[in-house]
Design an enzyme around this catalytic site. Structure first.
Site, mmCIF file in Angstrom:
data_model
loop_
_atom_site.group_PDB
_atom_site.id
_atom_site.type_symbol
_atom_site.label_atom_id
_atom_site.label_comp_id
_atom_site.label_asym_id
_atom_site.label_seq_id
_atom_site.Cartn_x
_atom_site.Cartn_y
_atom_site.Cartn_z
ATOM 1 N N THR A 71 0.861 -1.182 0.000
ATOM 2 C CA THR A 71 0.000 0.000 0.000
ATOM 3 C C THR A 71 0.898 1.233 0.000
ATOM 4 O OG1 THR A 71 -1.720 1.237 1.169
ATOM 5 C CG2 THR A 71 -0.258 -0.110 2.522
ATOM 6 N N HIS B 233 1.030 -13.018 12.772
ATOM 7 C CA HIS B 233 1.975 -13.611 13.721
ATOM 8 C C HIS B 233 1.771 -15.118 13.885
ATOM 9 C CE1 HIS B 233 5.266 -13.234 16.290
ATOM 10 N NE2 HIS B 233 4.864 -12.281 17.118
#
Length: 485
Positions: free
Chosen positions: A404, A456
């Site tokens: 982005t 994660h």
């Protein structure tokens, strides 16, 4: 051949297709044809917006448009006939087409049209169990109608939830409003929302619908007298004072309400799902990209890059791909159903693009194996198509990682949210001249900040840190595009 069979072959019906993967509905944005127009196989007849993109639909028949079943702005379920074509217009007069549904008419039909012999239900909830109770007696003049008792199943359907366990009977309110077994006035969700928007208490409304159901007209009728002040109270109301004199502003008159639908609705749902499903970690690094910015200028003059869009984002994308090649374990997804991690030997690189319809993330398939000119070409086409609102749903599926570019807005960095199903997203911040220690001296250098968010469950802190550090290393010394690539 029967007449019905002949008509079926002559008048071909085109249904709303599933233009994505598992989409259930689409909104008709614009019709390019009208009844009586001649069309050919493959001609685009309308533009629709799904939860992923705006798509143009071609008609698969030759002939004359016989009927448009829905107007612009109507949301139609996949599999519903939207247009019919007379493939043999010379065979005689065609039957008169039905009236095209417009958004207000479609909404009203959904709320009020009920088949005879069964009770009103919400779309998608199925019919309520049939009742053997008698119909309500016709009320006497001047006496409000008292509704028949309503089953808990119907009450639950009207309230948008499953039927509760049988409860003790509730005495209807004195004004005669329809009240079910759980003591809640009977009204469908759209009518309930209308009452909420108008500030009307449903318990104060006398229902006129079948089985004691409150209709839209009932709500509007209740709101009408409330809108005009009573004559007795008019004298007690002070003369309105201009906002400039009091400093008080009518906020409602200065607000706009826009329905959440299409791309923006899908984006909101995806971001909420991602934020509360994947445990996000975001790391940051500030890097001197002076050499990369010089390389961008050199590539713009390179004959092999002639006609291609060359900008810093192109080299950031290449650096991201090189770093992933060095750490392939980051390119994975989490399969919750199978309780497995899926490692992928391909990289579909998503590029977040802001469009008038909202944020979309089309991706470049197999970006990791493309040359720099190929990557530049596909990146340019991807951005141009997105800005035109012509991105196909297929281009927005299957992404593995995303970039982005928040720097184009002058933003230094951010904490981007993962696209569902992806393992990482890289935010590329603004490139600015800043004082920087270079070769033992403080100099003005072109500096940017990168932010990497990752899942994660898939990527631990060590792996995520190595990935981000390698991206920065390539951008600091872009010759590593050759030595590492």
């Amino acid at each position: 051949m029967t007449a019905s069979t002949a008509n079926a072959q002559r008048f071909r019906e085109f249904k709303m297709p599933d233009v994505g993967e598992g989409l259930t509905e689409a909104e008709i944005l614009k019709w390019y044809v009208k009844p009586g127009d001649t069309v050919t196989d493959g001609q685009v007849v309308c533009e629709v917006e799904t939860a992923k993109a705006a798509v143009e639909l071609p008609i698969p028949y030759d002939g004359v448009v016989h009927e448009l079943n829905f107007g612009e702005g109507v949301t139609v379920d996949v599999g519903t006939v939207i247009i019919s074509v007379d493939t043999d217009p010379g065979a005689g007069p065609a039957p008169a087409p039905a009236k095209v549904q417009t958004p207000p008419e479609a909404a009203k039909a959904e709320e009020e049209a009920e088949p005879q012999g069964r009770q009103a239900v919400l779309v998608g909830y199925g019919a309520a169990p049939s009742s053997t109770k008698r119909r309500a007696r016709k009320p006497q003049a001047g006496v409000p109608a008292q509704p028949e008792p309503v089953s808990a199943a119907l009450q639950a359907e009207l309230n948008g939830r499953t039927a509760p366990a049988p409860a003790a009977p509730v005495t209807p309110v004195a004004n005669g409003a329809g009240v079910g077994a759980v003591g809640r006035p009977l009204a469908k969700p759209p009518v309930r929302k209308l009452a909420k928007d108008l500030g009307i208490d449903l318990a104060t409304i006398v229902p006129s619908g079948p089985d004691g159901i409150i209709t839209r007209e009932d709500v509007h009728a209740a709101a009408a007298p409330a809108a005009a002040p009573a004559p007795a109270a008019a004298a007690a109301v002070p003369t309105p004072v201009a906002p400039a004199e009091t400093g008080v502003v009518n906020a409602a008159a200065r607000e706009r309400r826009v329905p959440v639908k299409g791309v923006r609705k899908a984006t909101a749902q995806a971001m909420v799902s991602s934020a509360f499903t994947a445990p996000h970690v975001t790391e940051f690094i500030t890097v001197d990209v002076t050499r990369t910015m010089k390389l961008v200028q050199e590539l713009k003059q390179d004959p092999d890059m002639a006609g291609l869009r060359v900008n810093p984002l192109l080299l950031v994308a290449r650096a991201f791909l090189v770093a992933i090649k060095r750490h392939p374990e980051v390119n994975a997804s989490w399969d919750e159903a199978q309780q497995e991690i899926v490692y992928k030997d391909y990289v579909n690189l998503g590029i977040a693009a802001a469009t008038p319809r909202g944020l979309i993330v089309p991706n470049i398939k197999d970006a990791g194996v493309k040359t720099l000119p190929q990557l530049a070409e596909e990146l340019g086409e991807l951005v141009a198509t997105a800005r035109e609102g012509k991105t196909s749903p297929a281009a927005m599926t299957g992404g593995t990682v995303t970039i982005t570019n928040v720097g184009v807005f002058g933003v230094d960095t951010g904490t981007p949210i993962l696209n569902p199903g992806e393992s990482a997203i890289l935010a590329f911040g603004a490139v600015k001249l800043q004082p920087w220690v270079h070769k033992g001296k403080v100099k003005a250098r072109q500096v940017t900040t990168l932010a990497l968010s990752f899942d994660h469950r898939l990527i631990d802190g060590e792996l995520g840190s190595k990935l981000l550090a390698d991206i920065a290393a390539v951008l600091e010394r872009p010759k590593r595009l050759i030595t590492w690539g």
